[in-house]
Scaffold this motif. Structure first.
Motif, mmCIF file in Angstrom:
data_model
loop_
_atom_site.group_PDB
_atom_site.id
_atom_site.type_symbol
_atom_site.label_atom_id
_atom_site.label_comp_id
_atom_site.label_asym_id
_atom_site.label_seq_id
_atom_site.Cartn_x
_atom_site.Cartn_y
_atom_site.Cartn_z
ATOM 1 N N GLY A 65 0.819 -1.222 0.000
ATOM 2 C CA GLY A 65 0.000 0.000 0.000
ATOM 3 C C GLY A 65 0.839 1.253 0.000
ATOM 4 N N ALA A 66 0.131 2.379 0.052
ATOM 5 C CA ALA A 66 0.828 3.649 0.246
ATOM 6 C C ALA A 66 1.484 3.598 1.625
ATOM 7 N N ASP A 67 2.548 4.380 1.809
ATOM 8 C CA ASP A 67 3.265 4.359 3.085
ATOM 9 C C ASP A 67 2.435 5.092 4.144
ATOM 10 N N GLN A 81 -3.991 16.135 -2.369
ATOM 11 C CA GLN A 81 -2.822 16.266 -3.267
ATOM 12 C C GLN A 81 -2.090 14.930 -3.436
ATOM 13 N N LEU A 82 -2.031 14.153 -2.328
ATOM 14 C CA LEU A 82 -1.373 12.835 -2.391
ATOM 15 C C LEU A 82 -2.038 11.983 -3.464
ATOM 16 N N ALA A 83 -3.384 11.953 -3.393
ATOM 17 C CA ALA A 83 -4.129 11.144 -4.360
ATOM 18 C C ALA A 83 -4.007 11.728 -5.767
ATOM 19 N N GLY A 107 3.015 -11.477 -3.913
ATOM 20 C CA GLY A 107 2.682 -11.560 -2.485
ATOM 21 C C GLY A 107 1.579 -10.557 -2.214
ATOM 22 N N PHE A 108 1.663 -9.822 -1.082
ATOM 23 C CA PHE A 108 0.623 -8.840 -0.774
ATOM 24 C C PHE A 108 0.540 -7.759 -1.853
ATOM 25 N N ALA A 109 -0.670 -7.505 -2.325
ATOM 26 C CA ALA A 109 -0.933 -6.317 -3.151
ATOM 27 C C ALA A 109 -2.128 -5.649 -2.479
ATOM 28 N N LEU A 110 -1.833 -4.705 -1.607
ATOM 29 C CA LEU A 110 -2.877 -4.113 -0.760
ATOM 30 C C LEU A 110 -2.951 -2.610 -0.991
ATOM 31 N N GLY A 111 -4.144 -2.062 -0.888
ATOM 32 C CA GLY A 111 -4.314 -0.625 -1.023
ATOM 33 C C GLY A 111 -3.641 -0.119 -2.294
ATOM 34 N N GLY A 112 -2.769 0.877 -2.123
ATOM 35 C CA GLY A 112 -2.054 1.430 -3.272
ATOM 36 C C GLY A 112 -1.266 0.382 -4.042
ATOM 37 N N LEU A 133 -8.182 -4.099 -0.923
ATOM 38 C CA LEU A 133 -8.181 -2.641 -0.723
ATOM 39 C C LEU A 133 -8.669 -2.372 0.704
ATOM 40 N N PRO A 134 -7.746 -2.386 1.691
ATOM 41 C CA PRO A 134 -8.159 -2.282 3.095
ATOM 42 C C PRO A 134 -8.243 -0.853 3.634
ATOM 43 N N GLU A 135 -8.344 0.150 2.751
ATOM 44 C CA GLU A 135 -8.264 1.547 3.212
ATOM 45 C C GLU A 135 -9.308 1.901 4.271
ATOM 46 N N THR A 137 -10.204 0.352 6.743
ATOM 47 C CA THR A 137 -9.720 0.019 8.096
ATOM 48 C C THR A 137 -8.866 1.153 8.659
ATOM 49 N N LEU A 138 -8.452 2.067 7.780
ATOM 50 C CA LEU A 138 -7.657 3.225 8.215
ATOM 51 C C LEU A 138 -8.513 4.496 8.235
ATOM 52 N N GLY A 139 -9.812 4.330 8.002
ATOM 53 C CA GLY A 139 -10.684 5.508 7.932
ATOM 54 C C GLY A 139 -10.561 6.231 6.616
HETATM 55 C C1 HXC Z 1 4.120 1.663 5.855
HETATM 56 C C2 HXC Z 1 4.243 -0.602 6.095
HETATM 57 C C3 HXC Z 1 3.083 -0.781 5.311
HETATM 58 C C4 HXC Z 1 2.453 0.389 4.802
HETATM 59 C C5 HXC Z 1 3.765 -2.717 5.936
HETATM 60 N N1 HXC Z 1 4.636 -1.831 6.467
HETATM 61 N N2 HXC Z 1 2.805 -2.104 5.250
HETATM 62 N N3 HXC Z 1 4.761 0.607 6.362
HETATM 63 N N4 HXC Z 1 3.009 1.578 5.112
HETATM 64 N N5 HXC Z 1 1.382 0.327 4.016
HETATM 65 C C6 HXC Z 1 5.824 -2.104 7.277
HETATM 66 C C7 HXC Z 1 5.469 -2.408 8.725
HETATM 67 O O1 HXC Z 1 5.267 -1.227 9.443
HETATM 68 C C8 HXC Z 1 6.696 -3.161 9.176
HETATM 69 O O2 HXC Z 1 7.760 -2.272 9.410
HETATM 70 C C9 HXC Z 1 7.084 -3.966 7.929
HETATM 71 O O3 HXC Z 1 6.466 -3.275 6.829
HETATM 72 C C10 HXC Z 1 6.565 -5.392 7.954
HETATM 73 O O4 HXC Z 1 5.169 -5.331 8.173
HETATM 74 P P1 HXC Z 1 4.399 -6.192 9.290
HETATM 75 O O5 HXC Z 1 3.093 -5.523 9.543
HETATM 76 O O6 HXC Z 1 5.291 -6.404 10.461
HETATM 77 O O7 HXC Z 1 4.201 -7.583 8.527
HETATM 78 P P2 HXC Z 1 3.041 -8.645 8.757
HETATM 79 O O8 HXC Z 1 2.732 -8.793 10.224
HETATM 80 O O9 HXC Z 1 3.454 -9.860 7.990
HETATM 81 O O10 HXC Z 1 1.741 -8.018 8.061
HETATM 82 C C11 HXC Z 1 1.721 -7.810 6.659
HETATM 83 C C12 HXC Z 1 0.519 -6.885 6.309
HETATM 84 C C13 HXC Z 1 0.577 -5.622 7.184
HETATM 85 C C14 HXC Z 1 -0.803 -7.643 6.529
HETATM 86 C C15 HXC Z 1 0.645 -6.547 4.809
HETATM 87 O O11 HXC Z 1 1.892 -5.062 7.079
HETATM 88 C C16 HXC Z 1 -0.422 -4.576 6.812
HETATM 89 O O12 HXC Z 1 -1.591 -4.673 7.127
HETATM 90 N N6 HXC Z 1 0.073 -3.475 6.159
HETATM 91 C C17 HXC Z 1 -0.764 -2.350 5.821
HETATM 92 C C18 HXC Z 1 -1.679 -2.695 4.669
HETATM 93 C C19 HXC Z 1 -2.602 -1.527 4.328
HETATM 94 O O13 HXC Z 1 -3.421 -1.092 5.162
HETATM 95 N N7 HXC Z 1 -2.444 -0.982 3.139
HETATM 96 C C20 HXC Z 1 -3.223 0.151 2.676
HETATM 97 C C21 HXC Z 1 -2.467 1.425 2.974
HETATM 98 S S1 HXC Z 1 -3.404 2.852 2.593
HETATM 99 P P3 HXC Z 1 8.264 -1.945 10.940
HETATM 100 O O14 HXC Z 1 9.441 -1.052 10.697
HETATM 101 O O15 HXC Z 1 7.132 -1.269 11.590
HETATM 102 O O16 HXC Z 1 8.600 -3.283 11.514
HETATM 103 C C22 HXC Z 1 -3.242 3.042 0.945
HETATM 104 C C23 HXC Z 1 -3.923 4.247 0.389
HETATM 105 C C24 HXC Z 1 -3.671 4.410 -1.094
HETATM 106 O O17 HXC Z 1 -2.652 2.267 0.261
HETATM 107 C C25 HXC Z 1 -4.204 5.724 -1.615
HETATM 108 C C26 HXC Z 1 -3.352 6.901 -1.322
HETATM 109 C C27 HXC Z 1 -3.800 8.149 -2.019
#
Ligand code: HXC
Length: 256
Positions: A65-67, A81-83, A107-112, A133-135, A137-139
């Protein structure tokens, strides 16, 4: 072609572009997005590259996903602006790239991360892939085109459910519903992506570029007109002469 956050390997006219931030599951921070934007600008004029394969470093994640840590303190304008900038500079640029872009989801392809895979022209996945697309869950909601591209690929009802529940699709399910085209063992993922890319490189790249433009217009009111314009345009190109001449001469075409 060197970029801080991407590994780029070019062989046989195929570029494998690897998101290289495995310690953060290849989360899309500003650095990766800037590099992707530059790469897709640079690739336009690079005659050594005809097909691009996008994948993620490590065995666990394409992109998670996005950071989240980067945008956690953003206000409404910064979020917008990010979007907006991300869509314009990366996601739309990839979708409109006239060289084929294949996402190899490892592997994981989540959110962004899934939004990035969906902006590619098609996707193949490894058996361990998880896509979602789990966004909410982050509100949030998807902001890199997910609310638009997911329903186009899997239908509105399935997209509604996926976005509302934040559930992840297994690779097998993703293939059933057309989110990915094929599923292969992780060890074979890049080889299979390269095999498909290799087939594409044998065909007329100018025709493929026009095909991408026309197919991208399939849901636009002028899609049929764009097809006709692209079709006509190709008659002026050397590849058309070569392709038809090769057919008449009973040989394989040799496209430039
Ligand atoms: C920042 C992330 C990250 C993310 C993982 N990490 N996903 N950092 N942004 N999206 C980091 C973790 O903080 C951690 O670093 C390291 O990667 C390993 O992740 P873990 O969580 O420890 O691994 P695991 O327990 O195996 O879980 C994997 C996971 C989980 C299920 C994929 O990481 C997760 O739920 N990630 C977030 C997924 C998500 O919500 N994505 C949507 C983002 S919003 P540290 O240093 O802490 O150990 C988005 C919006 C897009 O994408 C639109 C924008 C305009």
């Amino acid at each position: 072609m060197t970029y801080e956050n991407l590994l780029v390997e070019v062989e046989n006219k195929i570029a494998v572009v690897t998101l290289n931030r495995p310690q953060a599951l290849n989360a899309l921070n500003k650095g990766i997005l800037d590099d992707l934007s530059s790469f897709f600008d640079d690739v336009k004029s690079n005659d050594d590259i005809r097909v691009i394969i996008l994948t993620g470093a490590g065995e666990k994640s394409f992109a998670a996903g996005a950071d989240i840590k980067e945008f956690a303190s953003f206000n409404a304008e910064e979020g917008k602006q990010l979007a907006a900038k991300g869509q314009e500079r990366v996601f739309n640029k990839i979708e409109n790239c006239t060289k084929p872009v294949i996402a190899a989801v490892n592997g994981f392809a989540l959110g962004g991360g899934l939004e990035l895979a969906m902006s590619a022209h098609f996707r193949i996945a490894s058996t361990n892939a998880k896509l979602g697309l789990p966004e909410v869950t982050l509100g949030l909601i998807p902001g890199y085109g997910g609310t638009q591209r997911l329903p186009k690929l899997i239908g509105k009802g399935r997209a509604m459910q996926a976005i509302m529940t934040a559930d992840m699709f297994t690779a097998e399910r993703a293939e059933q519903i057309g989110l990915v085209n094929e599923v292969v063992e992780q060890a074979n993922l890049l080889a299979r992506a390269k095999e498909i890319a290799g087939k594409i490189t044998k065909n007329s790249s100018i025709a493929i570029g026009q095909a991408i433009t026309a197919i991208n217009s399939y849901d636009k009111p002028n899609g049929f007109d764009i097809e006709i314009a692209s079709f006509g345009y190709l008659f002026e190109e050397d590849d058309f002469k070569e392709g038809t001449t090769a057919f008449v001469e009973k040989r394989k075409p040799n496209f430039k």
